[in-house]
Design an enzyme around this catalytic site. Sequence first.
Site, mmCIF file in Angstrom:
data_model
loop_
_atom_site.group_PDB
_atom_site.id
_atom_site.type_symbol
_atom_site.label_atom_id
_atom_site.label_comp_id
_atom_site.label_asym_id
_atom_site.label_seq_id
_atom_site.Cartn_x
_atom_site.Cartn_y
_atom_site.Cartn_z
ATOM 1 N N GLY A 148 0.823 -1.200 0.000
ATOM 2 C CA GLY A 148 0.000 0.000 0.000
ATOM 3 C C GLY A 148 0.849 1.238 0.000
ATOM 4 N N PRO A 197 2.548 4.825 1.030
ATOM 5 C CA PRO A 197 3.170 5.200 2.301
ATOM 6 C C PRO A 197 2.165 5.848 3.249
ATOM 7 C CG PRO A 197 4.412 6.087 0.444
ATOM 8 C CD PRO A 197 3.168 5.500 -0.111
ATOM 9 N N GLY A 241 -0.543 2.841 7.131
ATOM 10 C CA GLY A 241 -0.625 2.082 8.376
ATOM 11 C C GLY A 241 -0.124 0.655 8.281
ATOM 12 N N LYS A 242 0.757 0.369 7.349
ATOM 13 C CA LYS A 242 1.258 -1.003 7.205
ATOM 14 C C LYS A 242 2.089 -1.407 8.422
ATOM 15 C CE LYS A 242 3.277 0.107 3.358
ATOM 16 N NZ LYS A 242 2.781 1.489 3.269
ATOM 17 N N GLU A 276 -15.085 7.159 -14.126
ATOM 18 C CA GLU A 276 -15.263 5.814 -13.552
ATOM 19 C C GLU A 276 -16.704 5.351 -13.700
ATOM 20 O OE1 GLU A 276 -12.821 3.946 -12.806
ATOM 21 O OE2 GLU A 276 -11.396 5.586 -13.057
ATOM 22 N N ASP A 305 -6.602 3.140 -20.448
ATOM 23 C CA ASP A 305 -7.777 2.509 -21.051
ATOM 24 C C ASP A 305 -7.568 2.358 -22.542
ATOM 25 O OD1 ASP A 305 -8.861 2.798 -18.563
ATOM 26 O OD2 ASP A 305 -9.989 4.603 -19.075
HETATM 27 P P1 ADP Z 1 3.215 2.868 6.601
HETATM 28 O O1 ADP Z 1 4.029 1.847 7.286
HETATM 29 O O2 ADP Z 1 2.085 2.278 5.803
HETATM 30 O O3 ADP Z 1 3.989 3.824 5.780
HETATM 31 P P2 ADP Z 1 2.730 3.683 9.272
HETATM 32 O O4 ADP Z 1 2.157 2.452 9.818
HETATM 33 O O5 ADP Z 1 4.160 3.928 9.553
HETATM 34 O O6 ADP Z 1 2.501 3.751 7.702
HETATM 35 O O7 ADP Z 1 1.855 4.911 9.744
HETATM 36 C C1 ADP Z 1 2.417 6.046 10.315
HETATM 37 C C2 ADP Z 1 1.506 6.622 11.362
HETATM 38 O O8 ADP Z 1 0.315 7.113 10.771
HETATM 39 C C3 ADP Z 1 1.065 5.611 12.373
HETATM 40 O O9 ADP Z 1 1.957 5.530 13.415
HETATM 41 C C4 ADP Z 1 -0.295 6.143 12.808
HETATM 42 O O10 ADP Z 1 -0.156 7.130 13.800
HETATM 43 C C5 ADP Z 1 -0.805 6.799 11.568
HETATM 44 N N1 ADP Z 1 -1.669 5.906 10.821
HETATM 45 C C6 ADP Z 1 -1.428 5.423 9.580
HETATM 46 N N2 ADP Z 1 -2.434 4.642 9.162
HETATM 47 C C7 ADP Z 1 -3.333 4.603 10.156
HETATM 48 C C8 ADP Z 1 -4.587 3.930 10.314
HETATM 49 N N3 ADP Z 1 -5.097 3.153 9.352
HETATM 50 N N4 ADP Z 1 -5.241 4.105 11.476
HETATM 51 C C9 ADP Z 1 -4.726 4.876 12.435
HETATM 52 N N5 ADP Z 1 -3.568 5.525 12.354
HETATM 53 C C10 ADP Z 1 -2.846 5.402 11.228
HETATM 54 ZN ZN ZN Z 2 -10.456 4.651 -17.167
#
Ligand code: ADP
Ligand code: ZN
Length: 610
Positions: A196, A198, A201-202, A419, A495
């Site tokens: 996903g 950046p 929230g990965k 879309e 497309d």
């Molecule tokens: P990624 O690893 O996808 O780049 P992060 O997990 O490091 O993103 O997210 C960074 C910060 O953003 C997290 O510590 C959190 O505070 C916030 N955050 C990101 N996604 C979410 C989410 N889905 N729900 C709540 N907080 C989130």
């Molecule tokens: Zn299209």
Amino acid sequence: MEKHHKFSIWYVLLGFWVVLIVQTYLASLLAIQTIPYSQFLSLLKEGKITEVAISENIITGKMLSEGPGNREKSFRTVRVDHELSELLKEHNVTFTGEVESTFMRDLLSWLLPLLIFVGVWYYLVQRIQGGRPGFMTFGKTKARIYMENELNVTFDDVAGVDEAKEELQEIIEFLKTPNKFTALGGKIPKGILLVGPPGTGKTLLAKAVAGESGVPFFSISGSEFVEMFVGVGAARVRDLFEQAKQKAPCIIFIDELDALGKARGVGVTGGHDEREQTLNQLLVEMDGFDPKVGIIILAATNRPEILDPALLRPGRFDRHILVDRPDKKGREDILRVHLKNVKIDDTVDIETLADMTPGMVGADLANLVNEAALLAARRNKQAVSMAEFEEAVERILAGLEKKNRLINPREREIVAYHEMGHALVALALPGTDPVHKISIIPRGVAALGYTIQLPTEDRYLMTKTELLNKIASLLGGRAAEEIIFGDISTGAHNDLARATDIARSMVKEYGMSSSLGQIYLSREKTNIFLDIGFPQPTGEYSEATAQAIDDEVKKIITEQYERALNLLREQEPILREGARLLLEKEKLEREEIVALIEKSRKEKEGEASA
Ligand code: ADP
Ligand code: ZN
Ligand code: MG
């Protein structure tokens, strides 16, 4: 190890001083008397000098001592040039020659470079080890082990990614009770890749999985594997798995897998040996462990397309979980999570905030809440109110615009109609890929769409009608733009490319064109030894045929575009209503679109019967 290390420098210094002292001591033992040059001259006249050795500046030799017994004594004197010594003698001056001592200068000239050298070497060693003690810990993994109680992230802290959470639920179950699964012979995926953009929230999700299942969590970033010294990364991987096996069931989390897992042999420099070795070691380890031991390897990347295909093969990271940008509802949930720790007054409306922040990801929203809180603090407010949030949104949007994310309202509108155009044409024609849902949530250029890009046209036997319908639905996006705005955008280029590919295949490979007939025109004559990236002329058909193919392809595309235009003109009210809904919700499910169509049909029937 550290101690030994520091001592070795002290040893050098100590040794040095010892040598100095010994030298001085020896010199005094030999007891060479240094005498003034004038004395030497008078002794010479008195006949007391018995032998001399003359060098450029220094005269050494033996003289008869004053005391009893006429013993010989060694002496040393530094000569003074002749004229001067004559003059000095005339005036009865005692005089001594002196050789400039170059001792300190000599000392510094080699000691200083040595010290600098030792300093630099020491600094480098420190750096390489990342401040960790010990020379022998090079190969030790830098993975931090978070135990469950230190890592208090749960699924409640992650919002707006419900689908990903659902998929990860199974993993949590397995980690909690591995026996239940393995007893039945079930196979749990070894490697799961969180994909996903950046900030979605990965990393947070991975921690939450560990937090929820209560198992040890080894976290390391892909770039940490890649070290300055060849072989270190590979050793780290080995060590990491060694540690993990002892702590199983547990999670290994490799963040930013792309840093490590870039496809091998690409890049201008012709590959990176160290990274390759590390990657190979990772593959070996992943293949090597028994899935029943209960180690789950989670990894995250925002660039799945550059990963080495070997990493994605079955038994490795074969399960992909999409952590997408949140829709409006998702943003509301994320805002709620982050607003929990902030005092807000009742002017704050979370839904409006979610409306104002299209395209923002979790990290942006967390940042937004923080900015607003800081603003309120600066204004000495008791609670954060909507005014601060609005200001913070503006600030963050200004930052994001630079990063080229799709947030411009005009663009959103175009995308919504586009879309909706695809969806309506596809729904009206049989044999097209079923419409699951449509979304106008901006996505990274090539980062996503990865999981859904399986070319359906290769998997099925498709009829000519179906292919034509598919082309029409691909062109539906642009057709909708033309109907609504009287203008077309660049958004359709993918497309168009796909539609043209299908049309060309129909003509050249499937023999589906009426004017060219049942003929196969596509045999590529490529020499594998000369395959240097551009198509070789095939020479299988004449120029005239090539022209005919082009004409035929063009005809197909034009006809289908007309068809899409007509279909959409008939449904213009639905198109407008659907786009409006889409702009509001950002995502529409198949059922919602079908309901729209139904509603409009009923209205029409009502009018007709009235
Ligand atoms: P990624 O690893 O996808 O780049 P992060 O997990 O490091 O993103 O997210 C960074 C910060 O953003 C997290 O510590 C959190 O505070 C916030 N955050 C990101 N996604 C979410 C989410 N889905 N729900 C709540 N907080 C989130
Ligand atoms: Zn299209
Ligand atoms: Mg991350």
